[in-house]
Design a protein around this motif. Structure first.
Motif, PDB file in Angstrom:
ATOM      1  N   LEU A 205       0.797  -1.229   0.000  1.00 49.94           N
ATOM      2  CA  LEU A 205       0.000   0.000   0.000  1.00 49.94           C
ATOM      3  C   LEU A 205       0.829   1.278   0.000  1.00 49.94           C
ATOM      4  O   LEU A 205       0.331   2.329  -0.391  1.00 49.94           O
ATOM      5  CB  LEU A 205      -0.945   0.017   1.209  1.00 49.94           C
ATOM      6  N   ALA A 206       2.084   1.223   0.436  1.00 45.91           N
ATOM      7  CA  ALA A 206       2.923   2.423   0.478  1.00 45.91           C
ATOM      8  C   ALA A 206       3.660   2.676  -0.827  1.00 45.91           C
ATOM      9  O   ALA A 206       4.442   3.632  -0.914  1.00 45.91           O
ATOM     10  CB  ALA A 206       3.922   2.328   1.633  1.00 45.91           C
ATOM     11  N   LEU A 207       3.439   1.854  -1.860  1.00 52.04           N
ATOM     12  CA  LEU A 207       4.054   2.125  -3.159  1.00 52.04           C
ATOM     13  C   LEU A 207       3.406   3.348  -3.797  1.00 52.04           C
ATOM     14  O   LEU A 207       2.219   3.604  -3.615  1.00 52.04           O
ATOM     15  CB  LEU A 207       3.911   0.917  -4.082  1.00 52.04           C
ATOM     16  N   PRO A 208       4.160   4.106  -4.597  1.00 46.37           N
ATOM     17  CA  PRO A 208       3.619   5.342  -5.197  1.00 46.37           C
ATOM     18  C   PRO A 208       2.701   5.051  -6.376  1.00 46.37           C
ATOM     19  O   PRO A 208       2.683   3.944  -6.922  1.00 46.37           O
ATOM     20  CB  PRO A 208       4.888   6.077  -5.673  1.00 46.37           C
ATOM     21  N   PRO A 209       1.936   6.062  -6.808  1.00 55.10           N
ATOM     22  CA  PRO A 209       1.158   5.936  -8.036  1.00 55.10           C
ATOM     23  C   PRO A 209       2.050   5.556  -9.215  1.00 55.10           C
ATOM     24  O   PRO A 209       3.206   5.986  -9.307  1.00 55.10           O
ATOM     25  CB  PRO A 209       0.562   7.331  -8.220  1.00 55.10           C
ATOM     26  N   GLY A 210       1.493   4.745 -10.109  1.00 52.84           N
ATOM     27  CA  GLY A 210       2.243   4.271 -11.256  1.00 52.84           C
ATOM     28  C   GLY A 210       2.816   2.884 -11.077  1.00 52.84           C
ATOM     29  O   GLY A 210       3.243   2.258 -12.048  1.00 52.84           O
ATOM     30  N   PHE A 211       2.810   2.376  -9.841  1.00 54.44           N
ATOM     31  CA  PHE A 211       3.384   1.053  -9.567  1.00 54.44           C
ATOM     32  C   PHE A 211       2.311  -0.031  -9.632  1.00 54.44           C
ATOM     33  O   PHE A 211       1.152   0.191  -9.274  1.00 54.44           O
ATOM     34  CB  PHE A 211       4.066   1.035  -8.203  1.00 54.44           C
ATOM     35  N   LEU A 212       2.724  -1.201 -10.086  1.00 54.57           N
ATOM     36  CA  LEU A 212       1.860  -2.377 -10.180  1.00 54.57           C
ATOM     37  C   LEU A 212       2.543  -3.539  -9.485  1.00 54.57           C
ATOM     38  O   LEU A 212       3.743  -3.776  -9.692  1.00 54.57           O
ATOM     39  CB  LEU A 212       1.576  -2.716 -11.641  1.00 54.57           C
ATOM     40  N   ALA A 213       1.801  -4.246  -8.635  1.00 54.78           N
ATOM     41  CA  ALA A 213       2.331  -5.395  -7.906  1.00 54.78           C
ATOM     42  C   ALA A 213       1.531  -6.631  -8.266  1.00 54.78           C
ATOM     43  O   ALA A 213       0.299  -6.601  -8.265  1.00 54.78           O
ATOM     44  CB  ALA A 213       2.264  -5.144  -6.399  1.00 54.78           C
ATOM     45  N   ARG A 214       2.231  -7.742  -8.570  1.00 54.14           N
ATOM     46  CA  ARG A 214       1.579  -8.991  -8.943  1.00 54.14           C
ATOM     47  C   ARG A 214       1.737 -10.019  -7.815  1.00 54.14           C
ATOM     48  O   ARG A 214       2.812 -10.113  -7.200  1.00 54.14           O
ATOM     49  CB  ARG A 214       2.191  -9.536 -10.235  1.00 54.14           C
ATOM     50  N   PHE A 215       0.670 -10.755  -7.585  1.00 50.72           N
ATOM     51  CA  PHE A 215       0.644 -11.735  -6.502  1.00 50.72           C
ATOM     52  C   PHE A 215       0.214 -13.104  -7.024  1.00 50.72           C
ATOM     53  O   PHE A 215      -0.585 -13.204  -7.962  1.00 50.72           O
ATOM     54  CB  PHE A 215      -0.357 -11.310  -5.416  1.00 50.72           C
TER      55      PHE A 215
ATOM     56  N   GLY B 220      -1.323 -16.069  -4.786  1.00 50.23           N
ATOM     57  CA  GLY B 220      -1.690 -16.378  -3.408  1.00 50.23           C
ATOM     58  C   GLY B 220      -1.191 -15.284  -2.488  1.00 50.23           C
ATOM     59  O   GLY B 220      -1.446 -14.103  -2.712  1.00 50.23           O
ATOM     60  N   ASP B 221      -0.438 -15.674  -1.456  1.00 50.93           N
ATOM     61  CA  ASP B 221       0.106 -14.699  -0.505  1.00 50.93           C
ATOM     62  C   ASP B 221       1.472 -14.168  -0.925  1.00 50.93           C
ATOM     63  O   ASP B 221       2.048 -13.336  -0.220  1.00 50.93           O
ATOM     64  CB  ASP B 221       0.223 -15.339   0.883  1.00 50.93           C
ATOM     65  N   ALA B 222       2.004 -14.637  -2.032  1.00 54.67           N
ATOM     66  CA  ALA B 222       3.368 -14.277  -2.439  1.00 54.67           C
ATOM     67  C   ALA B 222       3.363 -13.091  -3.404  1.00 54.67           C
ATOM     68  O   ALA B 222       2.620 -13.084  -4.401  1.00 54.67           O
ATOM     69  CB  ALA B 222       4.053 -15.467  -3.090  1.00 54.67           C
ATOM     70  N   LEU B 223       4.189 -12.100  -3.110  1.00 56.65           N
ATOM     71  CA  LEU B 223       4.434 -10.994  -4.024  1.00 56.65           C
ATOM     72  C   LEU B 223       5.466 -11.469  -5.042  1.00 56.65           C
ATOM     73  O   LEU B 223       6.609 -11.782  -4.685  1.00 56.65           O
ATOM     74  CB  LEU B 223       4.968  -9.785  -3.254  1.00 56.65           C
ATOM     75  N   VAL B 224       5.081 -11.570  -6.319  1.00 58.25           N
ATOM     76  CA  VAL B 224       5.955 -12.189  -7.312  1.00 58.25           C
ATOM     77  C   VAL B 224       6.548 -11.190  -8.297  1.00 58.25           C
ATOM     78  O   VAL B 224       7.467 -11.534  -9.051  1.00 58.25           O
ATOM     79  CB  VAL B 224       5.212 -13.290  -8.091  1.00 58.25           C
ATOM     80  N   GLY B 225       6.053  -9.949  -8.318  1.00 63.37           N
ATOM     81  CA  GLY B 225       6.629  -8.979  -9.227  1.00 63.37           C
ATOM     82  C   GLY B 225       6.112  -7.583  -8.977  1.00 63.37           C
ATOM     83  O   GLY B 225       4.989  -7.412  -8.501  1.00 63.37           O
ATOM     84  N   VAL B 226       6.953  -6.593  -9.268  1.00 64.94           N
ATOM     85  CA  VAL B 226       6.562  -5.193  -9.141  1.00 64.94           C
ATOM     86  C   VAL B 226       7.093  -4.441 -10.355  1.00 64.94           C
ATOM     87  O   VAL B 226       8.258  -4.596 -10.732  1.00 64.94           O
ATOM     88  CB  VAL B 226       7.113  -4.546  -7.850  1.00 64.94           C
ATOM     89  N   GLY B 227       6.224  -3.642 -10.973  1.00 64.64           N
ATOM     90  CA  GLY B 227       6.630  -2.782 -12.067  1.00 64.64           C
ATOM     91  C   GLY B 227       6.456  -1.319 -11.690  1.00 64.64           C
ATOM     92  O   GLY B 227       5.579  -0.987 -10.886  1.00 64.64           O
ATOM     93  N   ASN B 228       7.291  -0.458 -12.257  1.00 65.33           N
ATOM     94  CA  ASN B 228       7.207   0.964 -11.908  1.00 65.33           C
ATOM     95  C   ASN B 228       6.405   1.747 -12.934  1.00 65.33           C
ATOM     96  O   ASN B 228       5.803   1.182 -13.859  1.00 65.33           O
ATOM     97  CB  ASN B 228       8.609   1.556 -11.717  1.00 65.33           C
ATOM     98  N   GLU B 229       6.409   3.074 -12.777  1.00 65.56           N
ATOM     99  CA  GLU B 229       5.595   3.934 -13.640  1.00 65.56           C
ATOM    100  C   GLU B 229       6.102   3.950 -15.081  1.00 65.56           C
ATOM    101  O   GLU B 229       5.391   4.406 -15.988  1.00 65.56           O
ATOM    102  CB  GLU B 229       5.563   5.359 -13.068  1.00 65.56           C
ATOM    103  N   LYS B 230       7.310   3.427 -15.324  1.00 61.14           N
ATOM    104  CA  LYS B 230       7.859   3.338 -16.682  1.00 61.14           C
ATOM    105  C   LYS B 230       7.660   1.952 -17.284  1.00 61.14           C
ATOM    106  O   LYS B 230       8.255   1.634 -18.327  1.00 61.14           O
ATOM    107  CB  LYS B 230       9.350   3.685 -16.663  1.00 61.14           C
TER     108      LYS B 230
END
Length: 215
Positions: free
Chosen positions: A186-196, A198-208
């Protein structure tokens, strides 16, 4: 085996204030108490710290830091005044400190400054994604002060029906019941995308659209 709890105390103006949490979070508890003193928090006040809600509750022996029992009831409302709508508050704030630590870990790994949010702000949710194994969280610029900018959607390959009735808008606090794993981003900035998965965070992309984290 239950975690050992500790109670830590400080002065808040003319009052003694205590905070109870897991003993392995003592350093974070003391840092939080120092912050309360800097904020000059008043008895009975509700405050937001790192996006989460706390109350400085008067007791016969002094003041006590409490958090809402997010799992005891559905989030009552979003927006101004939500801090007054929780019926159940608990003295053990371990869950809040664990979550704040997880959020800071995510932003630290990715190398961004935590972005403000409030747990009483809203999130738009695709209803079908609530129960799916693969889902994502994406944050845009908020559309109003009550909007967090967050959206929770499906990462499944099946075609999606985008009819308005397939979406719901709820307070972020609903994630404690619906998708607790999502709370850590929840503390990631606008433009970020997080993929899950189940309970595992498997990837994060930024605003670019750059992949900045992959498990």
């Amino acid at each position: 085996m239950a975690e050992e709890l500790g109670t830590y105390r400080a002065r808040l103006g003319n009052h003694a204030v205590s905070l109870t949490c897991r003993s392995d979070f003592e350093d974070k508890a003391r840092a939080f108490l120092d912050t309360l003193a800097e904020l000059d928090a008043q008895p009975g006040a509700a405050i937001f710290f790192g996006g989460l809600l706390f109350r400085i509750a008067p007791t016969p022996s002094g003041l006590e830091v409490r958090q809402p029992d997010y799992l005891a009831e559905a989030p009552p409302k979003a927006g101004p005044g939500a801090e007054d709508a929780w019926a159940t508050w608990v003295a053990d704030v371990s869950d809040a400190l664990v979550l704040l630590t997880a959020q800071l870990r995510v932003t630290s790994i990715i190398g961004v400054e935590p972005c403000d949010y409030r747990i009483d702000q809203t999130i738009t949710v695709l209803k079908a994604a609530i129960e799916q194994e693969r889902f994502y969280m994406v944050r845009q610029e908020p559309s109003s002060p009550n909007d967090s900018g967050w959206y929770l959607g499906s990462a499944e390959d099946a075609p999606q029906d985008h009819a308005p009735t397939n979406y719901t808008v709820v307070p972020l606090a609903a994630l404690f019941r619906m998708r607790p794993a999502a709370l850590r981003v929840l503390a990631l900035p606008p433009g970020f995308l997080a993929r899950f998965e189940g309970d595992a965070l498997v990837g994060v992309g930024n605003e670019k659209d750059e992949e900045v984290y992959a498990r």
